[in-house]
Motif scaffolding. Structure first.
Motif, PDB file in Angstrom:
ATOM      1  N   THR A  28     -54.543  30.151  10.951  1.00 16.56           N
ATOM      2  CA  THR A  28     -55.342  31.374  11.102  1.00 16.56           C
ATOM      3  C   THR A  28     -54.453  32.550  11.461  1.00 16.56           C
ATOM      4  O   THR A  28     -54.581  33.635  10.906  1.00 16.56           O
ATOM      5  CB  THR A  28     -56.417  31.170  12.182  1.00 16.56           C
ATOM      6  N   GLN A  29     -53.528  32.337  12.400  1.00 18.70           N
ATOM      7  CA  GLN A  29     -52.585  33.392  12.813  1.00 18.70           C
ATOM      8  C   GLN A  29     -51.778  33.867  11.598  1.00 18.70           C
ATOM      9  O   GLN A  29     -51.644  35.067  11.358  1.00 18.70           O
ATOM     10  CB  GLN A  29     -51.659  32.873  13.895  1.00 18.70           C
ATOM     11  N   ARG A  30     -51.239  32.942  10.845  1.00 17.10           N
ATOM     12  CA  ARG A  30     -50.385  33.291   9.682  1.00 17.10           C
ATOM     13  C   ARG A  30     -51.180  34.038   8.634  1.00 17.10           C
ATOM     14  O   ARG A  30     -50.739  35.064   8.103  1.00 17.10           O
ATOM     15  CB  ARG A  30     -49.789  32.017   9.094  1.00 17.10           C
ATOM     16  N   LEU A  31     -52.381  33.574   8.320  1.00 21.60           N
ATOM     17  CA  LEU A  31     -53.181  34.207   7.271  1.00 21.60           C
ATOM     18  C   LEU A  31     -53.678  35.571   7.724  1.00 21.60           C
ATOM     19  O   LEU A  31     -53.809  36.478   6.909  1.00 21.60           O
ATOM     20  CB  LEU A  31     -54.322  33.284   6.865  1.00 21.60           C
ATOM     21  N   THR A  32     -53.899  35.755   9.016  1.00 19.32           N
ATOM     22  CA  THR A  32     -54.300  37.069   9.543  1.00 19.32           C
ATOM     23  C   THR A  32     -53.116  38.033   9.485  1.00 19.32           C
ATOM     24  O   THR A  32     -53.289  39.192   9.130  1.00 19.32           O
ATOM     25  CB  THR A  32     -54.796  36.924  10.999  1.00 19.32           C
ATOM     26  N   ASP A  33     -51.926  37.537   9.788  1.00 19.91           N
ATOM     27  CA  ASP A  33     -50.723  38.377   9.791  1.00 19.91           C
ATOM     28  C   ASP A  33     -50.325  38.828   8.378  1.00 19.91           C
ATOM     29  O   ASP A  33     -49.661  39.846   8.245  1.00 19.91           O
ATOM     30  CB  ASP A  33     -49.544  37.630  10.414  1.00 19.91           C
ATOM     31  N   THR A  34     -50.680  38.070   7.353  1.00 19.54           N
ATOM     32  CA  THR A  34     -50.248  38.404   6.006  1.00 19.54           C
ATOM     33  C   THR A  34     -51.230  39.322   5.272  1.00 19.54           C
ATOM     34  O   THR A  34     -50.978  39.729   4.152  1.00 19.54           O
ATOM     35  CB  THR A  34     -50.020  37.133   5.139  1.00 19.54           C
ATOM     36  N   ARG A  35     -52.315  39.664   5.897  1.00 19.58           N
ATOM     37  CA  ARG A  35     -53.318  40.519   5.225  1.00 19.58           C
ATOM     38  C   ARG A  35     -53.160  41.947   5.603  1.00 19.58           C
ATOM     39  O   ARG A  35     -52.606  42.430   6.427  1.00 19.58           O
ATOM     40  CB  ARG A  35     -54.724  40.055   5.574  1.00 19.58           C
ATOM     41  N   GLU A  43     -51.080  13.540   8.674  1.00 19.84           N
ATOM     42  CA  GLU A  43     -51.717  14.454   9.623  1.00 19.84           C
ATOM     43  C   GLU A  43     -51.873  15.870   9.069  1.00 19.84           C
ATOM     44  O   GLU A  43     -52.443  16.736   9.738  1.00 19.84           O
ATOM     45  CB  GLU A  43     -50.921  14.498  10.924  1.00 19.84           C
ATOM     46  N   LEU A  44     -51.378  16.125   7.865  1.00 20.13           N
ATOM     47  CA  LEU A  44     -51.432  17.467   7.283  1.00 20.13           C
ATOM     48  C   LEU A  44     -52.856  17.815   6.878  1.00 20.13           C
ATOM     49  O   LEU A  44     -53.468  17.127   6.063  1.00 20.13           O
ATOM     50  CB  LEU A  44     -50.506  17.544   6.062  1.00 20.13           C
ATOM     51  N   ARG A  45     -53.405  18.869   7.479  1.00 19.81           N
ATOM     52  CA  ARG A  45     -54.765  19.310   7.198  1.00 19.81           C
ATOM     53  C   ARG A  45     -54.851  20.794   6.830  1.00 19.81           C
ATOM     54  O   ARG A  45     -55.875  21.242   6.338  1.00 19.81           O
ATOM     55  CB  ARG A  45     -55.662  19.092   8.428  1.00 19.81           C
ATOM     56  N   TYR A  46     -53.787  21.560   7.102  1.00 17.74           N
ATOM     57  CA  TYR A  46     -53.861  23.009   6.951  1.00 17.74           C
ATOM     58  C   TYR A  46     -52.711  23.523   6.096  1.00 17.74           C
ATOM     59  O   TYR A  46     -51.552  23.205   6.341  1.00 17.74           O
ATOM     60  CB  TYR A  46     -53.829  23.682   8.330  1.00 17.74           C
ATOM     61  N   TRP A  47     -53.065  24.331   5.083  1.00 15.52           N
ATOM     62  CA  TRP A  47     -52.069  24.932   4.204  1.00 15.52           C
ATOM     63  C   TRP A  47     -52.668  26.130   3.508  1.00 15.52           C
ATOM     64  O   TRP A  47     -53.881  26.332   3.519  1.00 15.52           O
ATOM     65  CB  TRP A  47     -51.544  23.934   3.178  1.00 15.52           C
ATOM     66  N   SER A  48     -51.807  26.930   2.898  1.00 13.69           N
ATOM     67  CA  SER A  48     -52.239  28.078   2.112  1.00 13.69           C
ATOM     68  C   SER A  48     -51.908  27.820   0.650  1.00 13.69           C
ATOM     69  O   SER A  48     -50.746  27.570   0.316  1.00 13.69           O
ATOM     70  CB  SER A  48     -51.522  29.346   2.585  1.00 13.69           C
ATOM     71  N   VAL A  49     -52.920  27.894  -0.197  1.00 17.28           N
ATOM     72  CA  VAL A  49     -52.711  27.751  -1.636  1.00 17.28           C
ATOM     73  C   VAL A  49     -51.949  28.967  -2.148  1.00 17.28           C
ATOM     74  O   VAL A  49     -51.004  28.838  -2.925  1.00 17.28           O
ATOM     75  CB  VAL A  49     -54.062  27.598  -2.376  1.00 17.28           C
ATOM     76  N   ASP A  50     -52.335  30.159  -1.694  1.00 14.07           N
ATOM     77  CA  ASP A  50     -51.696  31.395  -2.163  1.00 14.07           C
ATOM     78  C   ASP A  50     -50.235  31.482  -1.752  1.00 14.07           C
ATOM     79  O   ASP A  50     -49.378  31.873  -2.543  1.00 14.07           O
ATOM     80  CB  ASP A  50     -52.444  32.622  -1.653  1.00 14.07           C
ATOM     81  N   LEU A  51     -49.932  31.145  -0.506  1.00 12.81           N
ATOM     82  CA  LEU A  51     -48.559  31.244  -0.008  1.00 12.81           C
ATOM     83  C   LEU A  51     -47.753  29.967  -0.218  1.00 12.81           C
ATOM     84  O   LEU A  51     -46.543  29.973  -0.029  1.00 12.81           O
ATOM     85  CB  LEU A  51     -48.571  31.598   1.489  1.00 12.81           C
ATOM     86  N   GLN A  52     -48.437  28.874  -0.558  1.00 12.83           N
ATOM     87  CA  GLN A  52     -47.796  27.566  -0.742  1.00 12.83           C
ATOM     88  C   GLN A  52     -46.997  27.179   0.504  1.00 12.83           C
ATOM     89  O   GLN A  52     -45.821  26.846   0.445  1.00 12.83           O
ATOM     90  CB  GLN A  52     -46.926  27.544  -2.003  1.00 12.83           C
TER      91      GLN A  52
END
Length: 67
Positions: free
Chosen positions: A60-67, A41-50
């Motif tokens: 989306t929330q996590r990637l917005t918070d880290t910018r 079921e895994l569909r979402y991840w960050s390559v940069d943050l691993q």
């Protein structure tokens, strides 16, 4: 998917088009919610943050918070 108490999280390396399994397991842990996400079921991840995420909204929330 049923998981037994002895099941451990998989260790993955996330790439832009998929992931590589370093250590097998039935799930990964969402970096934000600590929810167990079954690998199928895994569909979402960050390559940069691993990091793995349980949903598009959480990613989306996590990637917005880290910018």
């Amino acid at each position: 998917m049923l998981m037994s108490p002895g099941d451990k999280a998989a260790k993955l390396v996330f790439g832009p088009n998929g992931f590589q399994v370093l250590k097998p397991g039935p799930y990964v842990v969402c970096a934000v919610t600590a929810e167990h996400v079954p690998l199928e079921e895994l569909r979402y991840w960050s390559v940069d943050l691993q990091e793995a995420y349980a949903s598009a909204e959480i990613a989306t929330q996590r990637l917005t918070d880290t910018r």
